[in-house]
Design a protein around this motif. Structure first.
Motif, short mmCIF file in Angstrom:
data_model
loop_
_atom_site.label_atom_id
_atom_site.label_comp_id
_atom_site.label_asym_id
_atom_site.label_seq_id
_atom_site.Cartn_x
_atom_site.Cartn_y
_atom_site.Cartn_z
N VAL A 191 6.87 14.92 46.71
CA VAL A 191 7.79 14.67 45.61
C VAL A 191 9.08 14.04 46.12
CG1 VAL A 191 9.19 15.77 43.82
CG2 VAL A 191 6.83 16.51 44.18
N THR A 250 11.81 9.98 38.40
CA THR A 250 11.57 10.64 39.69
C THR A 250 12.74 11.55 40.08
OG1 THR A 250 12.48 8.72 40.91
CG2 THR A 250 10.09 8.77 40.51
N LEU A 253 12.27 14.66 37.93
CA LEU A 253 11.10 15.40 38.39
C LEU A 253 11.38 16.12 39.70
CD1 LEU A 253 8.08 16.14 38.30
CD2 LEU A 253 7.61 13.97 39.44
N TYR A 257 11.43 20.16 40.19
CA TYR A 257 10.50 20.82 41.11
C TYR A 257 11.25 21.71 42.09
CZ TYR A 257 6.47 21.46 44.15
OH TYR A 257 5.44 22.02 44.89
#
Length: 273
Positions: A191, A250, A253, A257
């Motif tokens: 990630v 991104t 995200l 996370y």
């Protein structure tokens, strides 16, 4: 061969011709308002999420795997967890000061002055104009020659700051390969790496970067390395709009996370250690 011109409009001085009297503000019958609306919803949602997270001052660091969310990088206030402060804690830990206060203003400036984002929020939030062939929402127009829009000229300088910040984010991604047993690799690393790659693609696709790479070259043949770099940047530049939106995704995200792991909502999927 002769041509016949349209007859002059009756009642006008000197037989001058006039435009047709159309009362409607626009003759467009398509959903021209849809794109500005989606932009308002998308940017509004992202700004709301980012603002809440920046001032939450929590759930930004995963000690076991050294995951640091980009919203808090570099963490430089006295309230930062010492292990997350890779560059020291130099600012007071007041609630009103973001933990990444040294970089967030420059990131905001880089995004606000980006050529694509200008078009996006000019049309959606500013209605200047909301779409092609649709009247401007303002009575007067001065372009980017007056305050505050004259500040858009700072974009070329914000680009340099964005490069430095991308380097910091890259360093954070490298440090995240550490685990309690040494080297470690998990889903969180993917990630973080994916976010860094997209951030570099967006930053290098900037119009200012393209100009720096080869905008002033008169002979590409005399500068083969810069020409090659210019061609790569030019290909990225075509996707600048898509990369602008992808990086918003991104960033959110990655932050979500890391927040989820830090809050113990679930465990990181580990491949090595």
């Amino acid at each position: 061969m002769t041509t016949r011109s349209a007859p002059p409009m009756a009642g006008l001085p000197g037989g001058a011709r006039s435009r047709a009297a159309i009362a409607a503000k626009t003759l467009r019958t398509d959903r021209w308002w849809f794109a500005p609306l989606i932009t308002v919803v998308g940017l509004g949602a992202w700004i709301t999420y980012a603002t809440v997270r920046v001032f939450m001052h929590d759930f930004y660091w995963v000690e076991d795997y050294h995951y640091l969310t980009p919203f808090y990088s570099p963490c430089v206030t006295e309230s930062c967890i010492p292990e997350a402060a890779h560059f020291g804690r130099v600012l007071p830990g007041w609630w009103i000061i973001p933990d990444a206060a040294l970089t967030l203003p420059f990131l905001l400036l880089f995004r606000l002055t980006c050529y694509y984002y200008r078009k996006a929020y000019y049309r959606s939030f500013w209605l200047s104009p909301p779409a092609c062939a649709v009247p401007d929402g303002h009575k007067t127009y001065s372009g980017e020659t007056r305050f505050p829009l004259v500040g858009q000229n700072l974009h070329r300088y914000a680009f340099y700051a964005a490069v430095i910040i991308s380097l910091i984010n890259t360093w954070d991604a490298v440090l995240a390969f550490r685990s309690p047993e040494g080297f470690g690799f998990g889903l969180g690393n993917l990630v973080l790496l994916g976010n860094v790659v997209m951030l570099w693609a967006y930053t290098l696709s900037c119009h200012s970067c393209r100009h720096i790479a080869g905008g002033r070259l008169k002979h590409f043949s005399k500068h083969p390395v810069r020409y090659r770099f210019w061609t790569v940047v030019s290909k990225l530049n075509v996707r600048h709009m898509q990369l602008a939106w992808i990086t918003l995704g991104t960033l959110a995200l990655t932050d979500f996370y890391v927040m989820a792991l830090s809050a113990n909502w679930f465990d990181d999927l580990r491949f090595i250690n």
